[in-house]
Design an enzyme around this catalytic site. Structure first.
Site, PDB file in Angstrom:
ATOM      1  N   ASP A   1      -4.743  -0.768   2.229  1.00 22.88           N
ATOM      2  CA  ASP A   1      -3.400  -1.124   1.767  1.00 22.88           C
ATOM      3  C   ASP A   1      -2.572  -1.726   2.912  1.00 22.88           C
ATOM      4  OD1 ASP A   1      -1.484  -1.381  -0.184  1.00 22.88           O
ATOM      5  OD2 ASP A   1      -0.710   0.656   0.024  1.00 22.88           O
TER       6      ASP A   1
ATOM      7  N   ASN B   1      -1.637  -5.228   3.054  1.00 21.54           N
ATOM      8  CA  ASN B   1      -1.822  -6.668   3.294  1.00 21.54           C
ATOM      9  C   ASN B   1      -0.524  -7.442   3.083  1.00 21.54           C
ATOM     10  OD1 ASN B   1      -4.497  -6.041   3.588  1.00 21.54           O
ATOM     11  ND2 ASN B   1      -5.184  -7.011   1.684  1.00 21.54           N
ATOM     12  N   GLY B   2       0.178  -7.112   2.012  1.00 20.70           N
ATOM     13  CA  GLY B   2       1.410  -7.830   1.683  1.00 20.70           C
ATOM     14  C   GLY B   2       2.480  -7.617   2.743  1.00 20.70           C
ATOM     15  N   ARG B   3       2.606  -6.354   3.192  1.00 23.45           N
ATOM     16  CA  ARG B   3       3.628  -6.056   4.207  1.00 23.45           C
ATOM     17  C   ARG B   3       3.265  -6.686   5.552  1.00 23.45           C
ATOM     18  NH1 ARG B   3       3.350   0.096   3.167  1.00 23.45           N
ATOM     19  NH2 ARG B   3       1.593  -0.617   1.919  1.00 23.45           N
TER      20      ARG B   3
ATOM     21  N   ARG C   1       2.022 -13.483   0.773  1.00 23.80           N
ATOM     22  CA  ARG C   1       1.198 -12.277   0.660  1.00 23.80           C
ATOM     23  C   ARG C   1      -0.292 -12.575   0.788  1.00 23.80           C
ATOM     24  NH1 ARG C   1       3.210  -7.631  -1.378  1.00 23.80           N
ATOM     25  NH2 ARG C   1       1.158  -7.166  -2.226  1.00 23.80           N
TER      26      ARG C   1
ATOM     27  N   HIS D   1      -3.952 -10.904   2.545  1.00 24.56           N
ATOM     28  CA  HIS D   1      -5.255 -10.624   1.928  1.00 24.56           C
ATOM     29  C   HIS D   1      -6.363 -11.346   2.699  1.00 24.56           C
ATOM     30  CE1 HIS D   1      -3.191  -8.615  -1.235  1.00 24.56           C
ATOM     31  NE2 HIS D   1      -2.700  -9.686  -1.805  1.00 24.56           N
TER      32      HIS D   1
ATOM     33  N   TRP E   1      -4.094  -5.599 -11.768  1.00 25.92           N
ATOM     34  CA  TRP E   1      -4.009  -6.711 -12.725  1.00 25.92           C
ATOM     35  C   TRP E   1      -2.563  -6.960 -13.153  1.00 25.92           C
ATOM     36  CZ3 TRP E   1      -7.998  -9.818 -13.014  1.00 25.92           C
ATOM     37  CH2 TRP E   1      -9.292  -9.311 -12.852  1.00 25.92           C
TER      38      TRP E   1
ATOM     39  N   ARG F   1      -0.038  -7.264 -11.310  1.00 15.60           N
ATOM     40  CA  ARG F   1       0.724  -8.039 -10.310  1.00 15.60           C
ATOM     41  C   ARG F   1       1.021  -9.439 -10.859  1.00 15.60           C
ATOM     42  NH1 ARG F   1      -1.122  -6.432  -4.221  1.00 15.60           N
ATOM     43  NH2 ARG F   1      -0.865  -4.204  -4.547  1.00 15.60           N
TER      44      ARG F   1
ATOM     45  N   LEU G   1     -26.479   0.225   5.672  1.00 14.96           N
ATOM     46  CA  LEU G   1     -25.227   0.663   5.040  1.00 14.96           C
ATOM     47  C   LEU G   1     -25.136   0.226   3.579  1.00 14.96           C
ATOM     48  CD1 LEU G   1     -22.225   1.731   5.518  1.00 14.96           C
ATOM     49  CD2 LEU G   1     -21.646  -0.680   5.827  1.00 14.96           C
TER      50      LEU G   1
ATOM     51  N   ARG H   1      -6.519   5.928   4.334  1.00 12.70           N
ATOM     52  CA  ARG H   1      -5.570   5.037   3.674  1.00 12.70           C
ATOM     53  C   ARG H   1      -4.725   4.360   4.734  1.00 12.70           C
ATOM     54  NH1 ARG H   1      -2.673   4.809  -2.030  1.00 12.70           N
ATOM     55  NH2 ARG H   1      -1.363   3.002  -1.612  1.00 12.70           N
TER      56      ARG H   1
ATOM     57  N   ARG I   1      -0.645   8.634  -0.923  1.00 10.69           N
ATOM     58  CA  ARG I   1      -1.044   8.801  -2.327  1.00 10.69           C
ATOM     59  C   ARG I   1      -2.445   8.256  -2.547  1.00 10.69           C
ATOM     60  NH1 ARG I   1       3.652   5.353  -3.050  1.00 10.69           N
ATOM     61  NH2 ARG I   1       3.006   3.186  -2.933  1.00 10.69           N
TER      62      ARG I   1
HETATM   63  C1  IPE Z   1      -4.188   0.578  -3.838  1.00  6.46           C
HETATM   64  O1  IPE Z   1      -3.136  -0.140  -3.295  1.00  6.46           O
HETATM   65  C2  IPE Z   1      -5.230  -0.366  -4.389  1.00  6.46           C
HETATM   66  C3  IPE Z   1      -5.991  -1.123  -3.396  1.00  6.46           C
HETATM   67  C4  IPE Z   1      -5.879  -1.022  -2.114  1.00  6.46           C
HETATM   68  C5  IPE Z   1      -6.947  -2.067  -3.938  1.00  6.46           C
HETATM   69  P1  IPE Z   1      -1.839  -0.459  -4.156  1.00  6.46           P
HETATM   70  O2  IPE Z   1      -0.941  -1.265  -3.286  1.00  6.46           O
HETATM   71  O3  IPE Z   1      -2.230  -1.052  -5.451  1.00  6.46           O
HETATM   72  O4  IPE Z   1      -1.265   0.994  -4.411  1.00  6.46           O
HETATM   73  P2  IPE Z   1       0.199   1.461  -4.809  1.00  6.46           P
HETATM   74  O5  IPE Z   1       0.680   0.583  -5.913  1.00  6.46           O
HETATM   75  O6  IPE Z   1       1.037   1.314  -3.590  1.00  6.46           O
HETATM   76  O7  IPE Z   1       0.047   2.887  -5.207  1.00  6.46           O
HETATM   77  C1  IPE Z   2      -3.706  -4.062  -0.579  1.00  8.69           C
HETATM   78  O1  IPE Z   2      -2.569  -4.617  -0.010  1.00  8.69           O
HETATM   79  C2  IPE Z   2      -4.570  -5.074  -1.274  1.00  8.69           C
HETATM   80  C3  IPE Z   2      -4.579  -4.963  -2.744  1.00  8.69           C
HETATM   81  C4  IPE Z   2      -3.979  -4.031  -3.423  1.00  8.69           C
HETATM   82  C5  IPE Z   2      -5.314  -5.986  -3.474  1.00  8.69           C
HETATM   83  P1  IPE Z   2      -1.249  -4.836  -0.838  1.00  8.69           P
HETATM   84  O2  IPE Z   2      -1.305  -6.187  -1.469  1.00  8.69           O
HETATM   85  O3  IPE Z   2      -1.035  -3.713  -1.787  1.00  8.69           O
HETATM   86  O4  IPE Z   2      -0.172  -4.820   0.306  1.00  8.69           O
HETATM   87  P2  IPE Z   2       1.240  -4.084   0.287  1.00  8.69           P
HETATM   88  O5  IPE Z   2       0.980  -2.640  -0.060  1.00  8.69           O
HETATM   89  O6  IPE Z   2       2.067  -4.768  -0.742  1.00  8.69           O
HETATM   90  O7  IPE Z   2       1.756  -4.252   1.677  1.00  8.69           O
HETATM   91 MG    MG Z   3      -0.123  -1.920  -1.616  1.00 10.40          MG
END
Ligand code: IPE
Ligand code: IPE
Ligand code: MG
Length: 251
Positions: free
Chosen positions: A26, A28-30, A39, A43, A75, A77, A137, A194, A200
């Site tokens: 988790d 990537n977006g931030r 964003r 990724h 999905w 998003r 692996l 995580r 969570r």
């Molecule tokens: C969990 O991350 C799913 C993946 C890393 C693929 P999310 O970004 O979807 O989780 P929430 O929405 O913060 O719980």
């Molecule tokens: C996890 O990064 C990748 C996927 C859920 C596909 P996010 O895209 O959820 O990044 P944040 O949590 O918004 O930073």
């Molecule tokens: Mg996320």
């Protein structure tokens, strides 16, 4: 010795390498937002972390690495982000599969992969097929994965068997339920990592993580590389896993 060499040595000296590591990749977006980038740039950079982490897990003898790559809920998003992720998935699998094969990695997929585009699904399944006899692996990608959906599907399969007269309800035990999950052939995760700092589970491996050790780091996934992985494993090795017992029983 470099810092990471020392971390590796300490891990080998302790000896109890986790067999199965699961990661919620988790942040990537931030990571991208912090750099004023779209964003999808996060990724894209995250793939470099996947490559690195996969290689190191193979090198240090981890047997199963399950990566939460795309959740059932993802999905929901914005359509633009979903389609960009799907394209990235397809191009990455095409570009990486030969290298994974060369490194003796066995690729597997868990989740409702019929949800993927035909191209992406086919690319994944070809990779699974190509690498099926590899002995290194097991890189297990959770794609369109949701744990509640997985448990629901397992229940349906079991109920069908009962209704068809092939299975006695009394014969259903924990082991049988585990076998009917997508992870049926794998041991439960020893360690969940995580990234991105949220405490969570987000619908990941709910049944399988009954006794998994949890490690949360604020580091965003694109910044999670060798040192961060080795530190997480080092932390895991220092934990005492009691499985409901008391300390003296497991010494
Ligand atoms: C969990 O991350 C799913 C993946 C890393 C693929 P999310 O970004 O979807 O989780 P929430 O929405 O913060 O719980
Ligand atoms: C996890 O990064 C990748 C996927 C859920 C596909 P996010 O895209 O959820 O990044 P944040 O949590 O918004 O930073
Ligand atoms: Mg996320």
């Amino acid at each position: 010795m470099t810092n990471t060499d020392q971390l590796r040595k300490a891990i080998f000296d302790r000896g109890n390498i986790p067999v199965h590591v699961a990661i919620v990749m988790d942040g990537n977006g931030r990571w991208a937002k912090k750099r004023f980038l779209p964003r999808i740039a996060g990724h894209r950079e995250g793939i470099n972390s996947v490559r690195k982490v996969t290689r190191i897990c193979g090198e240090i003898g981890i047997k199963h690495l399950t990566l939460y790559t795309f959740s059932k809920e993802n999905w929901n998003r914005p359509r633009k982000e979903v389609s960009a992720i799907m394209q990235l998935l397809l191009s990455t699998i095409r570009a990486e599969v030969a290298n994974l094969h060369k490194n003796n990695v066995r690729l597997s997929v868990i989740g409702q992969i019929n949800d993927l585009t035909a191209d992406a699904r086919q690319g994944m399944l070809e990779g699974v097929e190509l690498t099926r006899n590899n002995t290194g692996l097991n890189l297990n990608l959770a794609l369109s994965y949701g744990s509640r959906q997985e448990i629901t599907a397992a229940l349906r399969t079991l109920i069908d068997k009962v209704l068809a007269g092939e299975l006695e309800p009394d014969a259903i035990d924990e082991k049988m339920i585990s076998k009917h999950l997508y992870t049926g052939q794998m041991p439960d995760p020893d360690l969940l990592i995580r990234t991105g700092g949220d405490f969570r589970i987000s619908n990941f491996l709910l049944w399988q993580m009954a006794y998994t050790e949890v490690f949360v780091t604020p580091v965003f996934w694109p910044d999670f590389r060798e040192r961060e992985l080795l530190e997480a494993i080092g932390e895991y090795q220092k934990r005492e896993r009691r499985f409901g017992m008391v300390s003296e029983q497991i010494k």
